[in-house]
Enzyme design. Structure first.
Site, mmCIF file in Angstrom:
data_model
loop_
_atom_site.group_PDB
_atom_site.id
_atom_site.type_symbol
_atom_site.label_atom_id
_atom_site.label_comp_id
_atom_site.label_asym_id
_atom_site.label_seq_id
_atom_site.Cartn_x
_atom_site.Cartn_y
_atom_site.Cartn_z
ATOM 1 N N LYS A 160 28.227 0.382 -30.466
ATOM 2 C CA LYS A 160 27.742 0.557 -29.088
ATOM 3 C C LYS A 160 27.939 2.033 -28.759
ATOM 4 O O LYS A 160 28.972 2.434 -28.232
ATOM 5 C CB LYS A 160 28.514 -0.380 -28.152
ATOM 6 C CG LYS A 160 27.911 -0.495 -26.763
ATOM 7 C CD LYS A 160 28.539 -1.652 -26.007
ATOM 8 C CE LYS A 160 28.165 -1.662 -24.541
ATOM 9 N NZ LYS A 160 26.742 -1.847 -24.255
HETATM 10 C C1 LIG Z 1 21.785 -3.253 -26.750
HETATM 11 C C2 LIG Z 1 22.666 -4.361 -26.272
HETATM 12 N N1 LIG Z 1 22.559 -5.577 -26.836
HETATM 13 C C3 LIG Z 1 23.324 -6.599 -26.449
HETATM 14 C C4 LIG Z 1 24.253 -6.459 -25.445
HETATM 15 C C5 LIG Z 1 25.110 -7.617 -25.048
HETATM 16 O O1 LIG Z 1 26.413 -7.422 -25.499
HETATM 17 P P1 LIG Z 1 27.668 -8.067 -24.739
HETATM 18 O O2 LIG Z 1 27.342 -9.490 -24.530
HETATM 19 O O3 LIG Z 1 28.805 -7.864 -25.661
HETATM 20 O O4 LIG Z 1 27.806 -7.325 -23.465
HETATM 21 C C6 LIG Z 1 24.391 -5.222 -24.817
HETATM 22 C C7 LIG Z 1 25.359 -5.031 -23.737
HETATM 23 O O5 LIG Z 1 26.448 -4.599 -23.957
HETATM 24 C C8 LIG Z 1 23.591 -4.142 -25.246
HETATM 25 O O6 LIG Z 1 23.702 -2.939 -24.678
#
Ligand SMILES: Cc1ncc(COP(=O)(O)O)c(C=O)c1O
Length: 307
Positions: A160
């Site tokens: 991330k």
């Molecule tokens: C690109 C992306 N995909 C998926 C998610 C979902 O991840 P999470 O459920 O861990 O927040 C996020 C958000 O954080 C994201 O930025």
């Protein structure tokens, strides 16, 4: 002046007034996107304020940093404590926590010097429903955008990282320019990947489908939560590659993420999904997710971590 969203912020080991947390304009992250971050929700639960899967989010922060070989100069426990401290310092019951590690003013070389350490900030502020309060019930209209997700041998989607969100920006803004609420992207192989900042689930004949780790997705913690809750309720959930037209023929569809929570999708490319409204299984899954925060759903997994 940017919107001030809380009184205080944690920055490099200190809690300080929001406006005092400053970086130099020559910060490496500003020029090259070298940051890794998290988004964590704190819910006001029946047990008091609780970080939802806080430990796993902080672990993902360290995992993202590991992928980029970024040394975070604070221990895992110190970062956990910073997350708790900044929520308490801002007197928040419910909050969105944003820890972010980045390269500051370490010079303009693309490769930071060997001894360069990252800086770390942890912000916490109130954040309501990501796509609007009524989106959870009404559902949203999405489009498959012309921008693909990152190819696996270019930029790792499993981290991330700040730079990844240029891809999300293209996906989301193209969809919004064209009158949709959100964009979803295909991967480089033409298979369904994820939305700009959320994972996807499709329901067909009472079975849940979601794209696999290899579909250029971020492995969402909410995605894992939904897989677990749905299986616990007796639903079959499969992680498998998905074609674009599979979305058009879905009975129900929803997006998941920490910010988005669980947002039903009522149309894709102006084709109605199922009856064009939130479906019954989506509603049931939402109830079981939000039930975690008022005790209606038993937290068998220890996901609620007291602040
Ligand atoms: C690109 C992306 N995909 C998926 C998610 C979902 O991840 P999470 O459920 O861990 O927040 C996020 C958000 O954080 C994201 O930025």
């Amino acid at each position: 002046m940017a919107a001030k969203t809380a009184e205080l912020i944690w920055f490099n080991g200190e809690i300080m007034p929001w406006g005092d947390a400053k970086v130099h304009v020559m910060s490496h992250a500003l020029h090259y996107g070298t940051s890794v971050f998290e988004g964590i929700r704190v819910y006001a639960t029946h047990l008091g304020p609780a970080g939802f899967r806080l430990t796993e989010h902080v672990q993902r922060l360290y995992d993202s940093a590991k992928i980029y070989r970024m040394p975070i100069p604070y221990s895992f426990d110190q970062t956990m404590q910073a997350c708790r401290d900044i929520v308490v310092a801002n007197k928040l019951d419910g909050a969105y926590i944003r820890p972010l590690a980045f390269y500051g003013d370490v010079g303009m070389g693309i490769t930071p010097p060997k001894d360069a350490k990252c800086e770390l900030l942890v912000a916490a502020f109130p954040w309501g429903a990501y796509l609007g309060e009524d989106s959870m019930e009404r559902g949203v209209d999405v489009a498959v955008t012309s921008w693909n997700r990152l190819a696996p041998n270019t930029i790792p989607t499993g981290a991330k990282a700040g730079g990844n969100y240029l891809s999300s920006l293209q996906i989301s803004t193209e969809a919004k320019r064209n009158g949709f609420d959100e964009g979803i992207a295909l991967d480089v192989n033409g298979l369904v990947s994820e939305a700009a900042g959320a994972n996807l689930f499709v329901i067909k004949k009472n079975k849940l489908y979601t794209p696999p780790a290899t579909a250029a997705i971020l492995m969402g913690i909410t995605r894992d939560t939904i897989i677990t809750l749905a299986r616990d309720k007796g639903y079959e959930v499969v992680e498998e590659p998905m074609s674009r037209e599979f979305l058009y023929l879905a009975d129900e569809m929803f997006m998941t993420g920490t910010a988005a929570e669980i947002v039903p999708v009522r149309s894709v490319d102006r084709i109605e999904v199922g009856a064009g409204m939130r479906g019954p299984i989506t509603k049931e899954i939402q109830a079981s997710f939000f039930g975690l925060f008022n005790g209606e759903t038993e937290d068998k997994w220890g996901w609620l971590e007291p602040i």
